[in-house]
Design an enzyme around this catalytic site. Structure first.
Site, PDB file in Angstrom:
ATOM      1  N   ASP A  37      -4.290   1.664  13.578  1.00  0.00           N
ATOM      2  CA  ASP A  37      -3.471   2.510  12.725  1.00  0.00           C
ATOM      3  C   ASP A  37      -4.061   3.914  12.716  1.00  0.00           C
ATOM      4  O   ASP A  37      -4.880   4.263  13.574  1.00  0.00           O
ATOM      5  CB  ASP A  37      -3.312   1.921  11.320  1.00  0.00           C
ATOM      6  N   ARG A  71       0.853  -1.191   0.000  1.00  0.00           N
ATOM      7  CA  ARG A  71       0.000   0.000   0.000  1.00  0.00           C
ATOM      8  C   ARG A  71       0.893   1.248   0.000  1.00  0.00           C
ATOM      9  O   ARG A  71       1.540   1.547   0.999  1.00  0.00           O
ATOM     10  CB  ARG A  71      -0.926   0.026   1.216  1.00  0.00           C
TER      11      ARG A  71
END
Length: 533
Positions: free
Chosen positions: A451, A170
């Protein structure tokens, strides 16, 4: 031969360099890699600026009362017959995908976890310090050529095994900058830095190993951004002499407006896209942020907003229906639970909750789902094995698309904002920011691997509750004064627990701005980034 895009013609060649004072890392940011970064920034940076400006305009339109709907100008895409390109052989079984930051030790653990796919994260789970960015790209380059290893304190060398998960990456989103790298004297777009480095340093090694450069594209808001990414990746393929459409992508649907354009996003990337992922935590963040001004969309405590909430059910069902209609994989949301080996009871309860959640996704037709910890891989594998049997996927499962109006049907019966939720939001956001400023973007909080999306949800909820004077469960009202008192209390507790006082002050100041400004800042990470430089 000309590149497959319209280049930006200028009078001087593009110039890229590391910012003054930045430690060199020529194995990652070689002169050739910097030249490639400069070229793609010149070619695509101006369009990126236009796309970011359009985001601001859409957000303002929502604030003024605009109601999202299907795009009338793209009805031909939705009404016509087409399919995405077939997936590569090593992305056809995606029952369990594990995610984690691009860090050598964690990458090896994830690659060896038994998951089908591993997503190495350069975005929300990685605090973007220079050491982390260089280390992440260095580890990815090593993984591509089979030299990735990590030495334990005892000297034991750990390496990916022969049955390692398929590697995906990502890159950072459209909105982020990489201030350690300058192009024509200004900070380079972080996403362009990442994909240029991956194309230059990683793609060939993966291809030689029989795989390819596979990306997870984050934070898209509409199909125009998908078209931009397609042009960027086509450009990189041409410049790096990679086969056309060999850079394959999965798109995270983690913005509420993107849910209205899932078919258009697939169509825009149809020759390279393999599927869509239900990025539910960022999706929830985007809804709170972009509809936070509207009292009819005030959400209760985050713990009460499960995937059974009407708007999240509509989103998760529509994603499967859209993907399978076009031959793409539908990947379910994150199970963020971290098993607690000191508390079997907590672990057992969480495993039951994970099984229930993943059985529901499998029943909806999802082809796989995410986990954040290797210990969850067997649990989720078992769920999808029971649902799929010998099938590699559930592409044949078809479902109706449902009503798009349900995508913003945010009422949740019996749920409310609580005083405990108010304090928890501030505690969790402060804890995460402290860790992020210290270089850790994947943080264990309350038995969950969190996160940046977690801190974004938490601080946006506080802003929303204060903005609307939401009454809490104990009869108190959400106010700036209450938030300030709770933040001060939590900051002192962090110091008492041994956190560095100066770092706590910085984190508290950031959170104060992020949740108490009159106009809600769009991204916490944009506010925090200068503190890492």
């Amino acid at each position: 031969m000309s590149p497959p895009f319209a280049p930006a013609y200028v009078n001087s060649p593009p110039q890229a360099r590391l910012a003054p004072g930045v430690a060199p890392a020529e194995d990652v940011f070689s002169p050739e890699a910097l030249s490639l970064i400069a070229t793609v920034v010149r070619a695509h940076g101006a369009t990126r600026e236009l796309l970011l400006a359009a985001r601001i305009q859409r957000r303002e339109a929502l604030r003024l009362g605009a109601v999202p709907d299907l795009n009338a100008s793209t009805s031909a895409i939705r009404d016509s017959a087409w399919s995405v390109a077939p997936s590569p052989h090593d992305l056809q079984n995606r029952r369990v995908e594990i995610t984690g930051p691009a860090h050598a030790k964690l990458m090896i653990s994830a690659l060896n976890s038994g998951a089908s796919v591993f997503m190495a994260d350069l975005e929300d789970a990685l605090s973007p310090s220079w050491d982390n960015i260089v280390g992440g790209h260095r580890a990815l380059a090593a993984a591509a050529v089979g030299t990735l290893q990590w030495a334990s304190d005892t000297g034991e060398l750990r390496r990916p095994n022969s049955t390692a998960a398929t590697l995906t990456v990502r890159p950072r989103g459209l909105h982020l900058l990489e201030s350690h790298v300058e192009v024509d004297g200004v900070a380079a777009p972080a996403g362009l830095c990442d994909v240029a480095l991956l194309a230059h340093n990683v793609a060939a090694g993966l291809a030689k190993a029989g795989s390819g450069l596979y990306l997870y594209l984050p934070k898209l808001e509409n199909h125009h951004e998908a078209q931009w990414w397609d042009a960027v990746l086509a450009d990189l393929e041409w410049r790096c002499q990679l086969p056309a459409n060999s850079i394959r992508v999965t798109v995270l649907i983690e913005h509420v407006l993107a849910a209205f354009e899932m078919e258009e996003i697939l169509f825009s990337l149809r020759d390279r896209v393999t599927g869509l992922n239900a990025g539910r935590w960022d999706y929830l963040f985007s809804l709170i942020r972009d509809f936070g001004h509207d009292p009819s969309h005030v959400l209760p405590d985050r713990t009460a907003v499960t995937m059974r909430a009407p708007f999240l059910t509509a989103y998760s069902e529509r994603l499967v229906a859209t993907c399978h209609r076009r031959g793409a994989y539908a990947i379910g949301g994150m199970s963020a639970f971290i098993p607690d080996r000191t508390s079997p009871e907590i672990t057992d309860q969480a495993i039951v909750a994970v099984q229930d959640e993943k059985r529901r996704e499998a029943a909806l037709g999802y082809d796989g789902a995410w986990v954040a910890h290797p210990d969850l891989v067997p649990t989720v594998l078992d769920v999808f094995a029971q649902a799929l049997g010998e099938r590699a996927n559930q592409l044949t499962v078809q479902a109706p698309l449902g009503s798009v109006a349900d995508l913003i049907s945010t009422g949740i019966a019996g749920a409310s904002a609580s005083s405990e939720g108010f304090r928890s939001n501030i505690r969790i956001a402060l804890t995460y920011i402290l860790a992020w400023l210290g270089g850790n973007g994947a943080v264990a909080i309350d038995h969950l691997m969190e996160d940046a999306a977690t801190a974004e949800i938490s601080r946006c909820q506080i802003w929303q509750w204060i903005h609307h004077g939401t009454e809490l469960s104990d009869g108190s009202t959400s106010t700036v004064a209450l938030a300030t008192d709770v933040l001060q209390d939590q900051a002192q507790k962090a110091i008492d627990d041994g956190a560095d006082a100066a770092l706590v002050d910085s984190a508290a100041d950031l959170l104060r701005v992020a949740m108490l400004e009159m106009e809600l800042p769009p991204f916490l990470t944009l506010l925090a980034y200068p503190h890492l430089l």
